[in-house]
Write a protein that holds these residues in place. Sequence first.
Motif, PDB file in Angstrom:
ATOM      1  N   ARG A 127       0.837  -1.196   0.000  1.00  0.00           N
ATOM      2  CA  ARG A 127       0.000   0.000   0.000  1.00  0.00           C
ATOM      3  C   ARG A 127       0.880   1.257   0.000  1.00  0.00           C
ATOM      4  O   ARG A 127       0.614   2.206  -0.742  1.00  0.00           O
ATOM      5  N   ALA A 128       1.926   1.256   0.817  1.00  0.00           N
ATOM      6  CA  ALA A 128       2.810   2.419   0.900  1.00  0.00           C
ATOM      7  C   ALA A 128       3.529   2.697  -0.419  1.00  0.00           C
ATOM      8  O   ALA A 128       3.742   3.846  -0.781  1.00  0.00           O
ATOM      9  N   TYR A 129       3.882   1.646  -1.131  1.00  0.00           N
ATOM     10  CA  TYR A 129       4.553   1.816  -2.418  1.00  0.00           C
ATOM     11  C   TYR A 129       3.569   2.075  -3.564  1.00  0.00           C
ATOM     12  O   TYR A 129       3.974   2.319  -4.693  1.00  0.00           O
ATOM     13  N   GLY A 130       2.280   1.990  -3.269  1.00  0.00           N
ATOM     14  CA  GLY A 130       1.286   2.208  -4.309  1.00  0.00           C
ATOM     15  C   GLY A 130       1.098   1.017  -5.226  1.00  0.00           C
ATOM     16  O   GLY A 130       0.595   1.147  -6.337  1.00  0.00           O
ATOM     17  N   VAL A 131       1.515  -0.162  -4.746  1.00  0.00           N
ATOM     18  CA  VAL A 131       1.332  -1.400  -5.502  1.00  0.00           C
ATOM     19  C   VAL A 131       0.052  -2.049  -4.977  1.00  0.00           C
ATOM     20  O   VAL A 131      -0.217  -2.024  -3.771  1.00  0.00           O
ATOM     21  N   ASN A 132      -0.729  -2.624  -5.860  1.00  0.00           N
ATOM     22  CA  ASN A 132      -1.984  -3.269  -5.466  1.00  0.00           C
ATOM     23  C   ASN A 132      -1.733  -4.247  -4.328  1.00  0.00           C
ATOM     24  O   ASN A 132      -1.061  -5.258  -4.507  1.00  0.00           O
ATOM     25  N   GLU A 133      -2.260  -3.927  -3.149  1.00  0.00           N
ATOM     26  CA  GLU A 133      -1.985  -4.765  -1.985  1.00  0.00           C
ATOM     27  C   GLU A 133      -2.574  -6.167  -2.088  1.00  0.00           C
ATOM     28  O   GLU A 133      -2.157  -7.071  -1.373  1.00  0.00           O
ATOM     29  N   GLN A 134      -3.524  -6.370  -2.993  1.00  0.00           N
ATOM     30  CA  GLN A 134      -4.066  -7.716  -3.194  1.00  0.00           C
ATOM     31  C   GLN A 134      -2.991  -8.661  -3.741  1.00  0.00           C
ATOM     32  O   GLN A 134      -3.072  -9.861  -3.558  1.00  0.00           O
ATOM     33  N   LEU A 135      -1.974  -8.104  -4.379  1.00  0.00           N
ATOM     34  CA  LEU A 135      -0.872  -8.914  -4.892  1.00  0.00           C
ATOM     35  C   LEU A 135       0.046  -9.406  -3.782  1.00  0.00           C
ATOM     36  O   LEU A 135       0.821 -10.341  -3.973  1.00  0.00           O
ATOM     37  N   SER A 136      -0.045  -8.786  -2.621  1.00  0.00           N
ATOM     38  CA  SER A 136       0.888  -9.112  -1.548  1.00  0.00           C
ATOM     39  C   SER A 136       0.744 -10.540  -1.045  1.00  0.00           C
ATOM     40  O   SER A 136       1.723 -11.150  -0.633  1.00  0.00           O
ATOM     41  N   SER A 137      -0.451 -11.117  -1.086  1.00  0.00           N
ATOM     42  CA  SER A 137      -0.608 -12.485  -0.566  1.00  0.00           C
ATOM     43  C   SER A 137       0.118 -13.500  -1.443  1.00  0.00           C
ATOM     44  O   SER A 137       0.760 -14.413  -0.930  1.00  0.00           O
ATOM     45  N   GLU A 138       0.052 -13.344  -2.777  1.00  0.00           N
ATOM     46  CA  GLU A 138       0.800 -14.247  -3.649  1.00  0.00           C
ATOM     47  C   GLU A 138       2.296 -14.051  -3.447  1.00  0.00           C
ATOM     48  O   GLU A 138       3.057 -15.014  -3.333  1.00  0.00           O
ATOM     49  N   THR A 139       2.713 -12.806  -3.389  1.00  0.00           N
ATOM     50  CA  THR A 139       4.129 -12.531  -3.171  1.00  0.00           C
ATOM     51  C   THR A 139       4.585 -13.119  -1.848  1.00  0.00           C
ATOM     52  O   THR A 139       5.625 -13.765  -1.775  1.00  0.00           O
ATOM     53  N   PHE A 140       3.796 -12.896  -0.806  1.00  0.00           N
ATOM     54  CA  PHE A 140       4.164 -13.395   0.510  1.00  0.00           C
ATOM     55  C   PHE A 140       4.386 -14.901   0.478  1.00  0.00           C
ATOM     56  O   PHE A 140       5.399 -15.392   0.975  1.00  0.00           O
ATOM     57  N   SER A 141       3.469 -15.629  -0.120  1.00  0.00           N
ATOM     58  CA  SER A 141       3.604 -17.093  -0.132  1.00  0.00           C
ATOM     59  C   SER A 141       4.819 -17.541  -0.943  1.00  0.00           C
ATOM     60  O   SER A 141       5.440 -18.547  -0.620  1.00  0.00           O
ATOM     61  N   SER A 166      16.761 -11.696 -11.960  1.00  0.00           N
ATOM     62  CA  SER A 166      16.298 -12.999 -12.421  1.00  0.00           C
ATOM     63  C   SER A 166      15.453 -12.918 -13.689  1.00  0.00           C
ATOM     64  O   SER A 166      14.609 -12.037 -13.837  1.00  0.00           O
ATOM     65  N   ASN A 167      15.679 -13.874 -14.554  1.00  0.00           N
ATOM     66  CA  ASN A 167      14.832 -14.068 -15.725  1.00  0.00           C
ATOM     67  C   ASN A 167      14.030 -15.353 -15.603  1.00  0.00           C
ATOM     68  O   ASN A 167      13.385 -15.780 -16.549  1.00  0.00           O
ATOM     69  N   ASP A 168      14.089 -15.963 -14.439  1.00  0.00           N
ATOM     70  CA  ASP A 168      13.358 -17.196 -14.165  1.00  0.00           C
ATOM     71  C   ASP A 168      11.967 -16.842 -13.643  1.00  0.00           C
ATOM     72  O   ASP A 168      11.849 -16.287 -12.546  1.00  0.00           O
ATOM     73  N   PRO A 169      10.908 -17.149 -14.388  1.00  0.00           N
ATOM     74  CA  PRO A 169       9.564 -16.789 -13.929  1.00  0.00           C
ATOM     75  C   PRO A 169       9.156 -17.499 -12.638  1.00  0.00           C
ATOM     76  O   PRO A 169       8.203 -17.094 -11.985  1.00  0.00           O
ATOM     77  N   GLU A 170       9.907 -18.516 -12.245  1.00  0.00           N
ATOM     78  CA  GLU A 170       9.613 -19.229 -10.997  1.00  0.00           C
ATOM     79  C   GLU A 170      10.403 -18.693  -9.808  1.00  0.00           C
ATOM     80  O   GLU A 170      10.178 -19.116  -8.673  1.00  0.00           O
ATOM     81  N   ALA A 171      11.325 -17.778 -10.030  1.00  0.00           N
ATOM     82  CA  ALA A 171      12.096 -17.199  -8.924  1.00  0.00           C
ATOM     83  C   ALA A 171      11.122 -16.501  -7.975  1.00  0.00           C
ATOM     84  O   ALA A 171      10.185 -15.827  -8.418  1.00  0.00           O
ATOM     85  N   PRO A 172      11.320 -16.664  -6.680  1.00  0.00           N
ATOM     86  CA  PRO A 172      10.343 -16.153  -5.713  1.00  0.00           C
ATOM     87  C   PRO A 172       9.999 -14.678  -5.852  1.00  0.00           C
ATOM     88  O   PRO A 172       8.840 -14.292  -5.788  1.00  0.00           O
ATOM     89  N   GLY A 173      10.977 -13.829  -6.057  1.00  0.00           N
ATOM     90  CA  GLY A 173      10.723 -12.395  -6.016  1.00  0.00           C
ATOM     91  C   GLY A 173      10.286 -11.738  -7.301  1.00  0.00           C
ATOM     92  O   GLY A 173       9.937 -10.561  -7.288  1.00  0.00           O
ATOM     93  N   VAL A 174      10.266 -12.472  -8.403  1.00  0.00           N
ATOM     94  CA  VAL A 174       9.943 -11.808  -9.666  1.00  0.00           C
ATOM     95  C   VAL A 174       8.509 -11.297  -9.724  1.00  0.00           C
ATOM     96  O   VAL A 174       8.188 -10.503 -10.604  1.00  0.00           O
ATOM     97  N   VAL A 175       7.673 -11.705  -8.792  1.00  0.00           N
ATOM     98  CA  VAL A 175       6.280 -11.239  -8.792  1.00  0.00           C
ATOM     99  C   VAL A 175       6.041 -10.147  -7.739  1.00  0.00           C
ATOM    100  O   VAL A 175       4.900  -9.799  -7.470  1.00  0.00           O
ATOM    101  N   MET A 176       7.113  -9.601  -7.165  1.00  0.00           N
ATOM    102  CA  MET A 176       6.925  -8.583  -6.116  1.00  0.00           C
ATOM    103  C   MET A 176       6.111  -7.397  -6.584  1.00  0.00           C
ATOM    104  O   MET A 176       5.393  -6.791  -5.808  1.00  0.00           O
ATOM    105  N   PHE A 177       6.209  -7.044  -7.847  1.00  0.00           N
ATOM    106  CA  PHE A 177       5.489  -5.888  -8.357  1.00  0.00           C
ATOM    107  C   PHE A 177       4.308  -6.271  -9.251  1.00  0.00           C
ATOM    108  O   PHE A 177       3.759  -5.451  -9.938  1.00  0.00           O
ATOM    109  N   GLY A 178       3.960  -7.559  -9.227  1.00  0.00           N
ATOM    110  CA  GLY A 178       2.798  -8.012  -9.992  1.00  0.00           C
ATOM    111  C   GLY A 178       3.104  -9.263 -10.791  1.00  0.00           C
ATOM    112  O   GLY A 178       4.265  -9.631 -10.966  1.00  0.00           O
ATOM    113  N   PRO A 179       2.033  -9.912 -11.283  1.00  0.00           N
ATOM    114  CA  PRO A 179       2.228 -11.127 -12.070  1.00  0.00           C
ATOM    115  C   PRO A 179       2.951 -10.826 -13.375  1.00  0.00           C
ATOM    116  O   PRO A 179       2.906  -9.710 -13.873  1.00  0.00           O
TER     117      PRO A 179
END
Length: 181
Positions: A127-141, A166-179
């Motif tokens: 929320r603070a960064y202005g990124v859709n907070e609904q994305l946070s649950s997928e990122t968190f997991s 990373s260019n690996d779509p399965e790397a954990p953090g690549v979805v931090m800013f969205g799918p």
Amino acid sequence: MLGNVQQTNLDRVFDTLDVTRDGAISKADFQIMAQRMRALRPAMDAKLATEIDETFDAWWEAIRRAADADGNGEITREEFVAAIAQGLENDPEYVDKMVKVSVVTFNAADEEGDGRLTPLQVERIYRAYGVNEQLSSETFSRIDLNGDGFVSVDEFVRAARDVYSSNDPEAPGVVMFGPLN
């Protein structure tokens, strides 16, 4: 040369950094983000508040020096992506420089000071960064690598590193800013 995952992530990072939504990033955007990080914890001590301000200012200066080709104090998406690509290619420590802000972001959200974030605290970061907070649950997991229900600072920083490197779509953090799709 940037891969598709990196390009997608850098576009999203730029969109996040452009807090004012004027098509360019500037010092004002970084000042607003620092202010939002300080607001994550109402009773923040002065030392952490100063560290947040200094880290966001240093982040802006690093990006400005590398990307502000015309010296106008504003960085376009093209300037930003080109500078990041050049930094990644030429400086083995470049990612470390870009993710320093993730540590102070983590510390700002870690209200208990226990070295771990809850899903709600990660949502507040979004929320603070202005990124859709609904994305946070997928990122968190994805970034809770040990599955303990918390994100450690190491897990958080590793995820931030993935955004840039990373260019690996399965790397954990690549979805931090969205799918990715």
